[in-house]
Design a protein around this motif. Structure first.
Motif, PDB file in Angstrom:
ATOM      1  N   LEU A 129       0.869  -1.133   0.024  1.00  8.40           N
ATOM      2  CA  LEU A 129      -0.010   0.020  -0.003  1.00  8.40           C
ATOM      3  C   LEU A 129       0.976   1.252   0.123  1.00  8.40           C
ATOM      4  N   CYS A 130       0.263   2.342   0.010  1.00 10.67           N
ATOM      5  CA  CYS A 130       1.035   3.719  -0.068  1.00 10.67           C
ATOM      6  C   CYS A 130       1.823   3.746   1.415  1.00 10.67           C
ATOM      7  N   ASN A 131       3.171   3.952   1.403  1.00 17.49           N
ATOM      8  CA  ASN A 131       3.969   3.828   2.587  1.00 17.49           C
ATOM      9  C   ASN A 131       3.730   5.134   3.404  1.00 17.49           C
ATOM     10  N   HIS A 132       3.221   6.033   2.951  1.00 16.05           N
ATOM     11  CA  HIS A 132       2.991   7.282   3.629  1.00 16.05           C
ATOM     12  C   HIS A 132       4.322   7.787   4.246  1.00 16.05           C
ATOM     13  N   CYS A 133       5.501   8.017   3.273  1.00 15.31           N
ATOM     14  CA  CYS A 133       6.616   8.348   3.236  1.00 15.31           C
ATOM     15  C   CYS A 133       6.692   9.485   4.136  1.00 15.31           C
ATOM     16  N   ALA A 134       7.827   9.490   4.905  1.00 15.45           N
ATOM     17  CA  ALA A 134       8.361  10.651   5.719  1.00 15.45           C
ATOM     18  C   ALA A 134       8.723  11.681   4.734  1.00 15.45           C
ATOM     19  N   SER A 135       9.487  11.380   3.614  1.00 11.82           N
ATOM     20  CA  SER A 135       9.786  12.488   2.768  1.00 11.82           C
ATOM     21  C   SER A 135       9.390  12.001   1.378  1.00 11.82           C
ATOM     22  N   PRO A 136       8.044  12.205   1.113  1.00  9.98           N
ATOM     23  CA  PRO A 136       7.339  11.698  -0.106  1.00  9.98           C
ATOM     24  C   PRO A 136       7.918  12.211  -1.369  1.00  9.98           C
ATOM     25  N   ALA A 137       8.242  11.257  -2.382  1.00 15.12           N
ATOM     26  CA  ALA A 137       8.489  12.003  -3.746  1.00 15.12           C
ATOM     27  C   ALA A 137       7.413  12.545  -4.280  1.00 15.12           C
ATOM     28  N   CYS A 138       6.160  11.975  -3.992  1.00 17.83           N
ATOM     29  CA  CYS A 138       4.933  12.325  -4.692  1.00 17.83           C
ATOM     30  C   CYS A 138       4.665  13.772  -4.522  1.00 17.83           C
ATOM     31  N   THR A 139       4.521  14.170  -2.966  1.00 18.91           N
ATOM     32  CA  THR A 139       4.210  15.667  -2.882  1.00 18.91           C
ATOM     33  C   THR A 139       5.134  16.637  -3.429  1.00 18.91           C
ATOM     34  N   VAL A 154      -0.105  11.283   7.557  1.00 17.03           N
ATOM     35  CA  VAL A 154      -0.815  10.676   6.314  1.00 17.03           C
ATOM     36  C   VAL A 154      -0.661  11.509   4.817  1.00 17.03           C
ATOM     37  N   VAL A 155      -0.415  10.900   3.746  1.00 17.54           N
ATOM     38  CA  VAL A 155      -0.062  11.768   2.770  1.00 17.54           C
ATOM     39  C   VAL A 155      -1.688  11.658   2.075  1.00 17.54           C
ATOM     40  N   LEU A 156      -2.137  12.975   1.577  1.00 18.78           N
ATOM     41  CA  LEU A 156      -3.536  12.834   1.091  1.00 18.78           C
ATOM     42  C   LEU A 156      -3.315  13.833  -0.370  1.00 18.78           C
ATOM     43  N   ALA A 171       6.310   9.727 -10.039  1.00 20.50           N
ATOM     44  CA  ALA A 171       7.168   9.845  -9.170  1.00 20.50           C
ATOM     45  C   ALA A 171       7.328   9.044  -7.922  1.00 20.50           C
ATOM     46  N   CYS A 172       6.421   8.323  -7.635  1.00 21.08           N
ATOM     47  CA  CYS A 172       6.347   7.354  -6.616  1.00 21.08           C
ATOM     48  C   CYS A 172       6.936   6.069  -6.906  1.00 21.08           C
ATOM     49  N   PRO A 173       7.894   5.621  -6.183  1.00 18.19           N
ATOM     50  CA  PRO A 173       8.695   4.613  -6.547  1.00 18.19           C
ATOM     51  C   PRO A 173       8.018   3.363  -6.337  1.00 18.19           C
ATOM     52  N   TYR A 174       6.964   3.156  -5.707  1.00 23.13           N
ATOM     53  CA  TYR A 174       6.016   2.025  -5.108  1.00 23.13           C
ATOM     54  C   TYR A 174       4.972   1.852  -5.999  1.00 23.13           C
ATOM     55  N   ALA A 175       4.689   2.420  -6.947  1.00 21.70           N
ATOM     56  CA  ALA A 175       3.318   2.528  -7.823  1.00 21.70           C
ATOM     57  C   ALA A 175       2.049   2.329  -7.015  1.00 21.70           C
ATOM     58  N   ALA A 176       2.010   3.223  -6.138  1.00 19.06           N
ATOM     59  CA  ALA A 176       0.961   3.350  -5.059  1.00 19.06           C
ATOM     60  C   ALA A 176      -0.092   4.261  -5.576  1.00 19.06           C
ATOM     61  N   ARG A 177       0.098   5.091  -6.598  1.00 20.77           N
ATOM     62  CA  ARG A 177      -1.039   5.983  -7.114  1.00 20.77           C
ATOM     63  C   ARG A 177      -1.282   5.551  -8.456  1.00 20.77           C
ATOM     64  N   PHE A 178      -2.552   5.987  -8.619  1.00 16.95           N
ATOM     65  CA  PHE A 178      -3.336   5.903  -9.900  1.00 16.95           C
ATOM     66  C   PHE A 178      -4.286   6.858 -10.300  1.00 16.95           C
ATOM     67  N   ASP A 187      -5.392   9.264  -7.348  1.00 21.52           N
ATOM     68  CA  ASP A 187      -5.908   8.588  -5.861  1.00 21.52           C
ATOM     69  C   ASP A 187      -4.638   7.524  -5.405  1.00 21.52           C
ATOM     70  N   LYS A 188      -4.882   7.657  -4.069  1.00 19.83           N
ATOM     71  CA  LYS A 188      -4.085   6.271  -3.419  1.00 19.83           C
ATOM     72  C   LYS A 188      -4.647   6.189  -1.951  1.00 19.83           C
ATOM     73  N   CYS A 189      -3.909   5.406  -1.493  1.00 19.35           N
ATOM     74  CA  CYS A 189      -4.387   4.971   0.129  1.00 19.35           C
ATOM     75  C   CYS A 189      -4.189   6.265   0.993  1.00 19.35           C
TER      76      CYS A 189
HETATM   77  S1  SF4 Z   1       2.430   7.520  -2.838  1.00 19.50           S
HETATM   78 FE1  SF4 Z   1       4.357   6.509  -3.044  1.00 19.50          FE
HETATM   79  S2  SF4 Z   1       5.870   8.429  -2.612  1.00 19.50           S
HETATM   80 FE2  SF4 Z   1       3.836   9.104  -2.033  1.00 19.50          FE
HETATM   81  S3  SF4 Z   1       3.823   8.731   0.081  1.00 19.50           S
HETATM   82 FE3  SF4 Z   1       2.800   6.978  -0.788  1.00 19.50          FE
HETATM   83  S4  SF4 Z   1       4.523   5.526  -1.309  1.00 19.50           S
HETATM   84 FE4  SF4 Z   1       5.585   7.241  -0.700  1.00 19.50          FE
END
Ligand code: SF4
Ligand code: SF4
Lengths: 257, 432
Positions: A129-139, A154-156, A171-178, A187-189
């Motif tokens: 699932l989305c890792n809600h990264c502490a320094s997110p690449a997506c935001t 939580v990353v929203l 930008a998300c290395p985990y393909a958590a978004r679509f 959209d994402k978790c």
């Molecule tokens: S969408 Fe990807 S980069 Fe952004 S917080 Fe979730 S896992 Fe991390």
């Protein structure tokens, strides 16, 4: 902002206003909160407990209005199979929405691979699932600031502001978004933000019959989940990207990417 | 919340043109498709055309005078088109303006609107300086005209407005224009390079993408931008000159009936010289671009970091034809040979420019689509199938027709801009 946060800030502002001007600089509500943020959500996946039933995927899609049959999902389960002749197979048909009921490996393009039972070395499931990264690449890359990290970690995505450029997806290395197939925005978790703020567990945590998914407040040292993250051997996915993922895994194999 | 969304089968963005193979993550699709290929291609053309025009304005390469003016007008026609593919690929095109309203500056795209507008202003200013004298003259001519029709009245108004009230066309004033123009062109070059290097940065800074992430990306993009811009300008210049020759022969256009109109031979002579010089510059930039691209490739092959296994399979096997045959072979080496072999003619150069343009397009394609050809799991692949016959708005926008729409627009715009600012303005005295 959560109501509690809001009230907290209000009180601080009032407190600040009631003291002499010279003292005002000392009571900056933002700073006070930053120094002592009460909640930071983190996720804990115990891969050793996951059986690939896919209940979490179904629960998530239903809870969050992601069309069941659309080929996107906020959370998914991967299956890893290692054969004795040293081959590795991975698949995740429909993100494991219907669970793994077929022993064959989905190779895409409608092809399947039968694996001889006696040849299987090890096999396991990994929920993602989305890792809600502490320094997110997506935001970082969102050109309009439509996706952001809330104070509780939580990353929203702001569905009213997202222009649908897809940069965050790239930008998300985990393909958590679509892209949400109906709303046409990223959209994402959300860690089921709407449930968390009511004091409930997220839908997937709630749905998992084996306790493979847990959530906790990593800033609360007494939280049992935090205890596990602190005291046991846990790993994160793809730490080489420097995103500092906040989803921790027990029993992570090195090959899981 | 959204309310209950119908739970029936539905297509997600990208599914229409993505073919997945082996293990790809569930949310992976080719999200950035043909329009994102068009985006750096078009901005590249803008930047390249401008750089060509600046060669004359800034460095005073006299022999490029005519093609320089043409390039300037053409780069103005290309300008709005650089924005088009971006808007077309947005899922929420009507919210595109948010980028200007709430720019989020940690994002590489956020400043694009600003860089782009700055650049647009520079080109517009430069054009105005070049054409001010012409505007004034035309406006005065029209004013002096007796019994003007509605169209003439409108033209008179238009040109009077275009002078922006600066009616002084004494030699000193015009000289000042030229000086200012030179300065604008001087500022323009770095901005043009920035505009495009920036497009490279948008890709180069995506750390999640193993193919894109390289600091060389902006530089590669700038070099190939200049290559494509120069090639397009040469090509269009030759074509437009051919049309003019045809008109001069048949005396079709109004200018061709003039006694002082250039003869067919004059047109041919001017064309030959300009094309030869411009194509020299084209070759210099081609060498630079190719060197950098090959360097990048060799470096990846040599260092063999984790991603190399999958990249090698994409570059050397799956996309081999697209990269080595189409991009490098047809788009770089062949045109280079065509131009470098002795006895270069305009016709040969023209053929070479077409190939070069194709090569640069393929380079953009191989970067944008190639970068999404492999899964983040490094265990699967995705293939892009360009939608040819659209079956909904999405497959139109992100299909062949959408790309052609974008490609055709600058020519339509050029046709109209050329009416107001004729790219082949005949001047009596040498300007400079
Ligand atoms: S969408 Fe990807 S980069 Fe952004 S917080 Fe979730 S896992 Fe991390
Ligand atoms: S798709 Fe939406 S959330 Fe993602 S980067 Fe673009 S505007 Fe931001």
């Amino acid at each position: 902002m959560e109501r509690r946060d809001f009230l907290k800030k209000c009180i601080m502002v009032i407190a600040g206003a009631s003291v002499p001007l010279s003292a005002l600089t000392l009571v900056d509500p933002k700073k006070v909160l930053a120094a002592n943020p009460s909640i930071q959500w983190a996720f804990l996946v115990d891969t050793t407990k996951c059986v690939g039933c896919g209940f979490c995927v179904k629960a998530c899609k239903t809870e969050n209005d992601i069309p069941l049959n659309a080929n996107v999902t906020r959370t998914w389960v991967e299956r890893y199979v290692y054969t004795k002749d040293d081959r590795r197979y991975v698949d995740s048909p429909k993100g494991a929405l219907d669970g793994y009921t077929d022993a064959r490996i989905d190779l895409g393009k409608g092809e399947f691979k039968e694996i001889d039972k006696d040849n299987v070395g090890k096999a396991f499931f990994v929920p993602k699932l989305c890792n809600h990264c502490a320094s997110p690449a997506c935001t970082q890359v969102c050109p309009v600031g439509a996706t952001y990290k809330a104070d509780n970690g939580v990353v929203l995505v702001d569905r009213k502001w997202c222009i649908g450029c897809g940069y965050c997806i790239m930008a998300c290395p985990y393909a958590a978004r679509f892209f949400h197939p109906v709303l046409k925005v990223a959209d994402k978790c959300t860690f089921c933000y709407h449930r968390l703020s009511k004091g409930l567990d997220s839908a997937c945590v709630n749905a998992c019959p084996f306790g493979a998914r847990k959530m906790g407040n990593i800033h609360d040292k007494n939280d049992p989940i935090t205890q596990i993250i602190m005291n046991e051997r846990v790993g994160v996915l793809k730490d080489e990207f420097g995103t500092k993922p906040q989803a921790f895994y027990i029993g992570l194999a090195q090959e899981v990417r | 919340m959204v309310g209950q969304i119908a739970q029936h089968a539905m297509e997600v963005h990208g599914e229409a043109w993505t073919i997945k193979e082996l293990f790809t993550l569930p949310n992976e699709e080719i999200y950035w498709s043909i329009q994102i290929v068009m985006y750096p291609f078009m901005t590249g053309l803008v930047a390249g055309a401008f750089v060509l025009s600046s060669l004359y304005h800034v460095f005073g390469i006299e022999k490029l005078k005519e093609i320089a003016r043409f390039s300037l007008v053409f780069s103005f026609a290309l300008l709005p088109v650089a924005m088009m593919p971006l808007l077309l690929h947005l899922q929420q095109p009507f919210r595109g303006i948010h980028v200007m309203m709430t720019p989020h500056f940690t994002s590489a795209i956020a400043a694009f609107g600003f860089v782009f507008s700055t650049y647009g202003c520079i080109v517009a200013t430069e054009l105005w300086l070049v054409y001010r004298k012409y505007f004034v003259q035309t406006a005065l001519e029209l004013k002096a005209m007796k019994n003007r029709g509605t169209i003439d009245n409108l033209r008179c108004l238009l040109f009077a407005a275009l002078t922006l009230g600066a009616w002084d066309i004494s030699d000193e004033a015009v000289e000042k224009d030229h000086k200012a123009c030179k300065i604008m062109a001087g500022i323009g070059i770095p901005v043009a390079c920035f505009l495009h290097g920036y497009a490279g940065f948008i890709f180069g800074s995506v750390k999640a993408n193993a193919l894109w992430m390289t600091p060389l990306m902006p530089v590669i993009f700038i070099c190939s931008a200049v290559v494509s811009g120069v090639a397009l300008c040469i090509l269009c210049y030759v074509v437009v000159q051919e049309i003019r020759k045809f008109m001069a022969r048949r005396k079709i256009a109004r200018w061709a009936k003039d006694v002082n109109a250039p003869t067919v031979d004059q047109l041919e002579g001017a064309k030959h010289e300009e094309v030869m010089i411009a194509s020299n510059y084209l070759m210099y930039f081609m060498i630079a671009a190719l060197t950098l691209e090959i360097l990048d490739l060799i470096f990846r092959g040599y260092t063999q970091v984790k991603s190399w296994d999958i990249l090698r399979e994409v570059i050397m096997e799956r996309d081999f034809t697209k990269i080595f045959v189409m991009q490098y072979g047809l788009g770089n080496i062949l045109p280079f040979l065509i131009m470098v072999l002795p006895g270069r003619t305009v016709r040969r150069t023209t053929i070479a420019t077409i190939l070069v343009l194709f090569g640069v397009f393929m380079m953009r394609y191989n970067v944008v689509i190639g970068g999404q050809a492999f899964s983040l799991s490094f265990a699967g692949f995705m293939d892009y199938e360009l939608p040819i016959i659209p079956h909904n708005i999405e497959t139109y926008k992100e299909g062949l027709l959408g790309a052609l729409t974008v490609a055709a627009t600058p020519f339509v715009l050029f046709y109209f801009i050329n009416k107001v600012m004729p790219a082949f303005l005949k001047e009596e005295e040498p300007t400079h």
